[in-house]
Design a protein around this motif. Sequence first.
Motif, mmCIF file in Angstrom:
data_model
loop_
_atom_site.group_PDB
_atom_site.id
_atom_site.type_symbol
_atom_site.label_atom_id
_atom_site.label_comp_id
_atom_site.label_asym_id
_atom_site.label_seq_id
_atom_site.Cartn_x
_atom_site.Cartn_y
_atom_site.Cartn_z
ATOM 1 N N VAL B 232 -47.969 -24.112 -15.932
ATOM 2 C CA VAL B 232 -47.731 -23.234 -17.178
ATOM 3 C C VAL B 232 -46.396 -23.443 -17.317
ATOM 4 O O VAL B 232 -45.664 -22.814 -16.707
ATOM 5 C CB VAL B 232 -48.167 -21.759 -17.094
ATOM 6 C CG1 VAL B 232 -48.014 -21.205 -18.588
ATOM 7 C CG2 VAL B 232 -49.676 -21.755 -16.884
ATOM 8 N N TYR B 238 -49.505 -19.232 -24.830
ATOM 9 C CA TYR B 238 -49.863 -18.177 -23.923
ATOM 10 C C TYR B 238 -51.546 -18.049 -24.144
ATOM 11 O O TYR B 238 -52.440 -17.660 -23.340
ATOM 12 C CB TYR B 238 -49.247 -17.014 -23.777
ATOM 13 C CG TYR B 238 -48.131 -17.200 -23.330
ATOM 14 C CD1 TYR B 238 -47.426 -17.974 -22.630
ATOM 15 C CD2 TYR B 238 -46.966 -15.892 -23.505
ATOM 16 C CE1 TYR B 238 -46.273 -18.063 -22.122
ATOM 17 C CE2 TYR B 238 -45.610 -15.976 -23.043
ATOM 18 C CZ TYR B 238 -45.302 -17.146 -22.479
ATOM 19 O OH TYR B 238 -43.854 -17.009 -21.826
ATOM 20 N N GLU B 239 -51.779 -18.206 -25.404
ATOM 21 C CA GLU B 239 -53.308 -18.089 -26.095
ATOM 22 C C GLU B 239 -54.171 -19.127 -25.534
ATOM 23 O O GLU B 239 -55.350 -18.867 -25.480
ATOM 24 C CB GLU B 239 -53.375 -17.725 -27.456
ATOM 25 C CG GLU B 239 -52.422 -16.797 -28.033
ATOM 26 C CD GLU B 239 -52.897 -16.256 -29.324
ATOM 27 O OE1 GLU B 239 -53.885 -16.784 -29.922
ATOM 28 O OE2 GLU B 239 -52.484 -15.379 -29.761
ATOM 29 N N ALA B 241 -52.805 -20.741 -22.234
ATOM 30 C CA ALA B 241 -52.617 -20.478 -20.838
ATOM 31 C C ALA B 241 -53.409 -19.554 -20.286
ATOM 32 O O ALA B 241 -54.046 -20.075 -19.118
ATOM 33 C CB ALA B 241 -51.241 -20.288 -20.792
ATOM 34 N N VAL B 242 -53.526 -18.406 -20.833
ATOM 35 C CA VAL B 242 -54.259 -17.339 -20.109
ATOM 36 C C VAL B 242 -55.576 -17.649 -19.704
ATOM 37 O O VAL B 242 -56.301 -17.548 -18.798
ATOM 38 C CB VAL B 242 -54.257 -15.937 -20.777
ATOM 39 C CG1 VAL B 242 -54.914 -14.793 -20.179
ATOM 40 C CG2 VAL B 242 -52.720 -15.498 -20.788
ATOM 41 N N PHE B 272 -44.612 -14.312 -18.789
ATOM 42 C CA PHE B 272 -45.880 -14.797 -18.348
ATOM 43 C C PHE B 272 -46.761 -14.304 -17.259
ATOM 44 O O PHE B 272 -47.857 -13.852 -17.330
ATOM 45 C CB PHE B 272 -46.125 -16.395 -18.297
ATOM 46 C CG PHE B 272 -47.556 -16.788 -18.382
ATOM 47 C CD1 PHE B 272 -48.358 -16.809 -19.210
ATOM 48 C CD2 PHE B 272 -47.964 -17.353 -16.840
ATOM 49 C CE1 PHE B 272 -49.629 -17.484 -19.267
ATOM 50 C CE2 PHE B 272 -49.282 -17.867 -16.758
ATOM 51 C CZ PHE B 272 -49.944 -17.962 -17.995
ATOM 52 N N LEU B 275 -48.636 -10.785 -17.862
ATOM 53 C CA LEU B 275 -49.670 -11.243 -18.824
ATOM 54 C C LEU B 275 -50.913 -11.572 -18.003
ATOM 55 O O LEU B 275 -52.006 -11.145 -18.289
ATOM 56 C CB LEU B 275 -49.324 -12.328 -19.873
ATOM 57 C CG LEU B 275 -48.958 -12.037 -21.171
ATOM 58 C CD1 LEU B 275 -48.480 -13.315 -21.864
ATOM 59 C CD2 LEU B 275 -49.899 -11.064 -21.746
ATOM 60 N N ILE B 276 -50.670 -12.848 -17.169
ATOM 61 C CA ILE B 276 -52.050 -13.362 -16.483
ATOM 62 C C ILE B 276 -52.325 -12.571 -15.154
ATOM 63 O O ILE B 276 -53.322 -12.388 -14.961
ATOM 64 C CB ILE B 276 -51.492 -14.949 -15.923
ATOM 65 C CG1 ILE B 276 -52.902 -15.251 -15.637
ATOM 66 C CG2 ILE B 276 -50.459 -15.018 -15.101
ATOM 67 C CD1 ILE B 276 -53.760 -16.023 -16.472
#
Lengths: 415, 415
Positions: B232, B238-239, B241-242, B272, B275-276
């Motif tokens: 990443v 991120y929309e 990547a996640v 990030f 988030l993940i």
Amino acid sequence: MFEAKLIEIGQRAKQAARLLAYASTESKNNALLAMAEALLKNQEEILEANQRDVQAAEEKGLKKSLVNRLRLTAASIAQISQSLKEVVALRDPVGEGEIWTRPNGLRIQQVHVPLGVVAMIYEARPNVTVDAAALCLKSGNVVILRGGSEALESNKVLARVIAEAAEASGLPGGCIQLITETSREWVQKLIRMNEFLDVIIPRGGAGLIQAVVQNSTVPVIETGTGMCHAFVDRDADYEKAVPIVVNAKTQNPGVCNALETLLVDEGIAAEFLPLIGEELKKLNVQLKGCPRTCDILTYSLPATEDDWKYEHLDLILGVKVVPDLDGALNHIYQYSTKHSETIVTENYSRAQRFLREIDAAAVYVNASTRFTDGGRFGFGAEIGISTQKLHARGPMGLKELTTIKYMVYGDGQIV
Amino acid sequence: MFEAKLIEIGQRAKQAARLLAYASTESKNNALLAMAEALLKNQEEILEANQRDVQAAEEKGLKKSLVNRLRLTAASIAQISQSLKEVVALRDPVGEGEIWTRPNGLRIQQVHVPLGVVAMIYEARPNVTVDAAALCLKSGNVVILRGGSEALESNKVLARVIAEAAEASGLPGGCIQLITETSREWVQKLIRMNEFLDVIIPRGGAGLIQAVVQNSTVPVIETGTGMCHAFVDRDADYEKAVPIVVNAKTQNPGVCNALETLLVDEGIAAEFLPLIGEELKKLNVQLKGCPRTCDILTYSLPATEDDWKYEHLDLILGVKVVPDLDGALNHIYQYSTKHSETIVTENYSRAQRFLREIDAAAVYVNASTRFTDGGRFGFGAEIGISTQKLHARGPMGLKELTTIKYMVYGDGQIV
């Protein structure tokens, strides 16, 4: 001790491969031109080294044909240099491929990429040192060369000259390396260096190739052995059959695509055998015949099982009378090394059956087996003729020195 | 004793291969339809045999996921039968190819032909018995099957039912054979039967595949091991990547194209990773992080060298913060098994560098590694995913089960 040296060669090769894989065609072509130049500029040193090899070979009493294969001249160096320029003109397969789009919008690109590190193991032929290096380099592969010991002095100079030229032109160091130790131990170790090598290509006699195939743990592309047959059918046009058999047997008997066994349909044996026998006798071809052949051609020697089984690579031809096409197919099925086979016939259906039912790299109708060759097939050059089925079969050009990779262009797709 | 039996199987296979090589697409399709029919007709016998396998597996205390893989139902048999009909619909690559004409008039045709005899060695999954046989048959190859011992009773019935159906529909006997002995000795012998086999395809865990690769003298197409990475980048959306990371890790963690290591650009790690991490925690994924990751995600366990090196094939994910793209490329260069790798980024040049510099069967931008699959690539079916460079790389469809031969049409040409 020697293991450490080999590992060093392997590591250098692998590092170079990582960079060479995406070198541009232009930079690879510039290196090839620099190599061509360097060969001419260093001609004297090359010839001196070669003279030492030739002298040693003559003192050792090496066969004359082998000494000739070893000898370089100003003319042959010019020719090798010229052949590098011809490789420049060949299309670079790296980066070529196909692309398609999946229903979910993923674009999938199948692209040719270099194999990586190629090890070439070959006999005492200095020209192969340069040819193999050029084809590997053009296809983005790093090469490790291991030539026959009789050519060592020549190879040392040749490999140094072209490797230096390639590096000076901007390619990564270690693209072209020569193993200068001639002991068998080194080869035994080399062919098990899976960590550093992607493929091994042995080129030379059946003994050399089998030694590599049997002992290698690295994938091998087998080249060479050609137990080639010609079947002259009852509907053959003799005006084609005679030149084809003569050409396939005598034009260069020492090579893998030369004819080894002639099969003749019983229906025309009494008529055709004297015709072809006469021509072959004029060219000093020794016939080794089945009993029926010996009846018709009294100057034929009786053939043994080995005559059907092993290449003569000489002016000797096995001759067998078979009942019909099926007899020919069965003989070939039993003895073929699946290299090159030809039928001479005017009969459409038998020609089609031969093409369909023979399992070989190249199957011919009404042509000499000697055409199985990268140049003659139109590939521009060849690194060898594969007799295996995986990866490459028949003459191997630049494309056969590549693999593929899939590049996939997404936009957030998930499964 | 067992050697004689194996040789008998090999000889039958080789004889069948000689005929099957040029069976028409129509006759192969008819056989596939007959096989599909026969599976439904013999459903009861198949289910009974499978019940014995499942019971024995449960008594032996086999892992639940493995027992589930072993179990057949009326519905799964219907699905296997249906998948045979889907193979009918696939294009037959045999006989397809290119043709060109040389200046001397020789017409050279490069044609796809079957490999010959394929040996499949696989785990206890009865559906593979039918799938593999169908793909081999459609591409004109004879198959020798050797499935995991836990599925033996099911495989015996399945193989007999489809082999009988194929033979009854007119294909040569011996096209589909199952090795019913489960001792390791048989496999050891099988993978050295160069005289009868053209290729071995092992399918299953890393242990099974390595055992075959290390000991086989027959050419092997290596499948499977996927130490897959996602990088990443600092310019990732991120929309995308996640979901990509979550999908690649959790959608089916036990398969070779599932994600094993997440690499995160240092520039976005603090943003990030939480988030993940949150998303993965919800799905019960255990994180094994580098020191920096463990600092940010306190619930992450520290990763060991083995976490970077070996597939977990489970809900466990290695997570490493890398300085930049080069850091990611270097980590992947060191640990990748060259299966599938993905970058998530909106940066054009870094995406291009990743595609170009990563050496793997499939390299992705902004998509899940789970797409590396014959069906998802659009090949219709797959016999496995090759992680080697020679012959086939990535998902292998029908074309990868063929080799080529050159058919050359002459008119008396000689060299």
